[in-house]
Design a protein around this motif. Structure first.
Motif, PDB file in Angstrom:
ATOM      1  N   ALA A 111      -3.576 -10.539  -5.230  1.00  0.00           N
ATOM      2  CA  ALA A 111      -2.330 -11.149  -5.314  1.00  0.00           C
ATOM      3  C   ALA A 111      -1.071 -10.185  -4.627  1.00  0.00           C
ATOM      4  O   ALA A 111      -0.380 -10.508  -3.651  1.00  0.00           O
ATOM      5  CB  ALA A 111      -1.719 -11.232  -6.712  1.00  0.00           C
ATOM      6  N   LEU A 112      -1.027  -8.861  -4.774  1.00  0.00           N
ATOM      7  CA  LEU A 112      -0.267  -7.976  -4.101  1.00  0.00           C
ATOM      8  C   LEU A 112      -0.649  -7.875  -2.698  1.00  0.00           C
ATOM      9  O   LEU A 112       0.309  -7.491  -1.912  1.00  0.00           O
ATOM     10  CB  LEU A 112      -0.286  -6.604  -4.880  1.00  0.00           C
ATOM     11  CG  LEU A 112       0.277  -6.354  -6.188  1.00  0.00           C
ATOM     12  CD1 LEU A 112      -0.001  -5.123  -7.096  1.00  0.00           C
ATOM     13  CD2 LEU A 112       1.951  -6.536  -6.162  1.00  0.00           C
ATOM     14  N   GLY A 113      -1.887  -7.910  -2.393  1.00  0.00           N
ATOM     15  CA  GLY A 113      -2.405  -7.945  -1.204  1.00  0.00           C
ATOM     16  C   GLY A 113      -1.858  -9.281  -0.116  1.00  0.00           C
ATOM     17  O   GLY A 113      -1.403  -8.880   0.906  1.00  0.00           O
ATOM     18  N   ILE A 114      -1.621 -10.390  -0.819  1.00  0.00           N
ATOM     19  CA  ILE A 114      -1.516 -11.439  -0.392  1.00  0.00           C
ATOM     20  C   ILE A 114       0.138 -11.856  -0.196  1.00  0.00           C
ATOM     21  O   ILE A 114       0.714 -12.064   0.804  1.00  0.00           O
ATOM     22  CB  ILE A 114      -2.253 -12.720  -0.880  1.00  0.00           C
ATOM     23  CG1 ILE A 114      -3.788 -12.568  -0.749  1.00  0.00           C
ATOM     24  CG2 ILE A 114      -1.568 -14.078  -0.261  1.00  0.00           C
ATOM     25  CD1 ILE A 114      -4.097 -12.802   1.035  1.00  0.00           C
ATOM     26  N   PHE A 115       0.749 -11.317  -1.302  1.00  0.00           N
ATOM     27  CA  PHE A 115       2.113 -11.682  -1.517  1.00  0.00           C
ATOM     28  C   PHE A 115       3.094 -10.603  -1.571  1.00  0.00           C
ATOM     29  O   PHE A 115       4.297 -10.606  -1.755  1.00  0.00           O
ATOM     30  CB  PHE A 115       2.124 -12.578  -2.842  1.00  0.00           C
ATOM     31  CG  PHE A 115       1.652 -13.910  -2.855  1.00  0.00           C
ATOM     32  CD1 PHE A 115       1.840 -14.708  -1.989  1.00  0.00           C
ATOM     33  CD2 PHE A 115       0.398 -13.997  -3.632  1.00  0.00           C
ATOM     34  CE1 PHE A 115       1.098 -15.956  -1.970  1.00  0.00           C
ATOM     35  CE2 PHE A 115      -0.419 -15.180  -3.812  1.00  0.00           C
ATOM     36  CZ  PHE A 115       0.040 -16.058  -3.108  1.00  0.00           C
ATOM     37  N   GLY A 116       2.487  -9.394  -1.271  1.00  0.00           N
ATOM     38  CA  GLY A 116       3.198  -8.113  -1.068  1.00  0.00           C
ATOM     39  C   GLY A 116       4.325  -8.099  -0.112  1.00  0.00           C
ATOM     40  O   GLY A 116       5.350  -7.757  -0.361  1.00  0.00           O
ATOM     41  N   ASP A 117       4.132  -9.008   0.989  1.00  0.00           N
ATOM     42  CA  ASP A 117       5.398  -8.965   1.992  1.00  0.00           C
ATOM     43  C   ASP A 117       6.331  -9.755   1.407  1.00  0.00           C
ATOM     44  O   ASP A 117       7.531  -9.556   2.127  1.00  0.00           O
ATOM     45  CB  ASP A 117       4.854  -9.507   3.329  1.00  0.00           C
ATOM     46  CG  ASP A 117       3.766  -8.761   3.749  1.00  0.00           C
ATOM     47  OD1 ASP A 117       3.838  -7.477   3.789  1.00  0.00           O
ATOM     48  OD2 ASP A 117       2.942  -9.031   4.814  1.00  0.00           O
ATOM     49  N   LEU A 118       6.336 -10.647   0.488  1.00  0.00           N
ATOM     50  CA  LEU A 118       7.452 -11.356  -0.073  1.00  0.00           C
ATOM     51  C   LEU A 118       8.267 -10.468  -1.065  1.00  0.00           C
ATOM     52  O   LEU A 118       9.366 -11.200  -1.373  1.00  0.00           O
ATOM     53  CB  LEU A 118       6.887 -12.504  -0.968  1.00  0.00           C
ATOM     54  CG  LEU A 118       6.080 -13.693  -0.077  1.00  0.00           C
ATOM     55  CD1 LEU A 118       5.303 -14.727  -1.102  1.00  0.00           C
ATOM     56  CD2 LEU A 118       6.780 -14.172   1.039  1.00  0.00           C
ATOM     57  N   LEU A 119       7.769  -9.523  -1.355  1.00  0.00           N
ATOM     58  CA  LEU A 119       8.646  -8.408  -2.296  1.00  0.00           C
ATOM     59  C   LEU A 119       9.735  -7.970  -1.395  1.00  0.00           C
ATOM     60  O   LEU A 119       9.820  -8.146  -0.141  1.00  0.00           O
ATOM     61  CB  LEU A 119       7.889  -7.209  -2.676  1.00  0.00           C
ATOM     62  CG  LEU A 119       6.748  -7.645  -3.756  1.00  0.00           C
ATOM     63  CD1 LEU A 119       6.020  -6.321  -4.014  1.00  0.00           C
ATOM     64  CD2 LEU A 119       7.327  -8.298  -5.116  1.00  0.00           C
TER      65      LEU A 119
ATOM     66  N   GLY B 186      12.304  -2.159   0.778  1.00  0.00           N
ATOM     67  CA  GLY B 186      12.735  -1.104  -0.124  1.00  0.00           C
ATOM     68  C   GLY B 186      11.723  -0.611  -1.269  1.00  0.00           C
ATOM     69  O   GLY B 186      10.599  -0.547  -1.089  1.00  0.00           O
ATOM     70  N   ALA B 187      12.405  -0.249  -2.202  1.00  0.00           N
ATOM     71  CA  ALA B 187      11.549   0.332  -3.534  1.00  0.00           C
ATOM     72  C   ALA B 187      10.860  -0.713  -4.074  1.00  0.00           C
ATOM     73  O   ALA B 187       9.585  -0.287  -4.569  1.00  0.00           O
ATOM     74  CB  ALA B 187      12.790   0.812  -4.552  1.00  0.00           C
ATOM     75  N   ALA B 188      11.175  -2.117  -3.941  1.00  0.00           N
ATOM     76  CA  ALA B 188      10.287  -2.836  -4.633  1.00  0.00           C
ATOM     77  C   ALA B 188       8.696  -3.052  -3.987  1.00  0.00           C
ATOM     78  O   ALA B 188       7.890  -3.147  -4.502  1.00  0.00           O
ATOM     79  CB  ALA B 188      10.861  -4.288  -5.005  1.00  0.00           C
ATOM     80  N   ARG B 189       9.153  -3.123  -2.815  1.00  0.00           N
ATOM     81  CA  ARG B 189       8.098  -3.283  -1.694  1.00  0.00           C
ATOM     82  C   ARG B 189       6.757  -2.129  -1.680  1.00  0.00           C
ATOM     83  O   ARG B 189       5.622  -2.311  -2.024  1.00  0.00           O
ATOM     84  CB  ARG B 189       8.226  -3.575  -0.385  1.00  0.00           C
ATOM     85  CG  ARG B 189       7.166  -3.989   0.527  1.00  0.00           C
ATOM     86  CD  ARG B 189       7.579  -4.483   1.902  1.00  0.00           C
ATOM     87  NE  ARG B 189       8.556  -5.724   1.815  1.00  0.00           N
ATOM     88  CZ  ARG B 189       8.584  -6.672   2.823  1.00  0.00           C
ATOM     89  NH1 ARG B 189       8.513  -6.154   3.918  1.00  0.00           N
ATOM     90  NH2 ARG B 189       9.151  -7.685   2.593  1.00  0.00           N
TER      91      ARG B 189
END
Length: 122
Positions: free
Chosen positions: A30-38, A41-44
């Motif tokens: 999930a983080l690999g696929i949707f990490g760019d949606l964060l 900055g700090a959250a990403r």
């Protein structure tokens, strides 16, 4: 519930390692696929760090699973009446991780095993 496997069922440790693997793989995916949606900055950066540490935890968990499997025998294989596919099903039950990886690789369109080693895109 027993810690060790019985003749017919998996024990608590094997089941816990299995479900922990499922959770960590789902989180890393999930983080690999949707990490760019964060948000940038700090959250990403935090999402990337969690993704990386989840992958490292999976490596440790795989080592733990292999160690546990060498200590505790697997339950007996189920008898099936599926013919040649039943043979494949029995092998997959015994070596689930390998079969899942092989199926995922085929599903992703990998043409050969060296594709991952070379770092080529899927």
């Amino acid at each position: 519930m027993r810690l060790f496997n019985s003749v017919n069922d998996y024990g608590a440790v094997a089941q816990a390692l299995h479900w922990l693997t499922v959770i960590l793989v789902a989180l890393a995916w999930a983080l690999g696929i949707f990490g760019d949606l964060l948000p940038k900055g700090a959250a990403r950066q935090a999402g990337l760090a969690v993704h990386i540490y989840t992958g490292l935890a999976l490596l440790v968990l795989v080592a733990a699973r292999l160690t546990w499997r060498s200590v505790d025998a697997s339950p007996a294989l189920e008898v099936t009446e599926l013919g040649p596919d039943g043979k494949v099903a029995r092998v997959c039950r015994r070596d689930r991780e390998l079969c899942a990886l092989r199926a995922a690789c085929r599903g992703a369109g990998c043409r050969n095993r060296a594709q991952f080693a070379r770092g080529d895109a899927l």
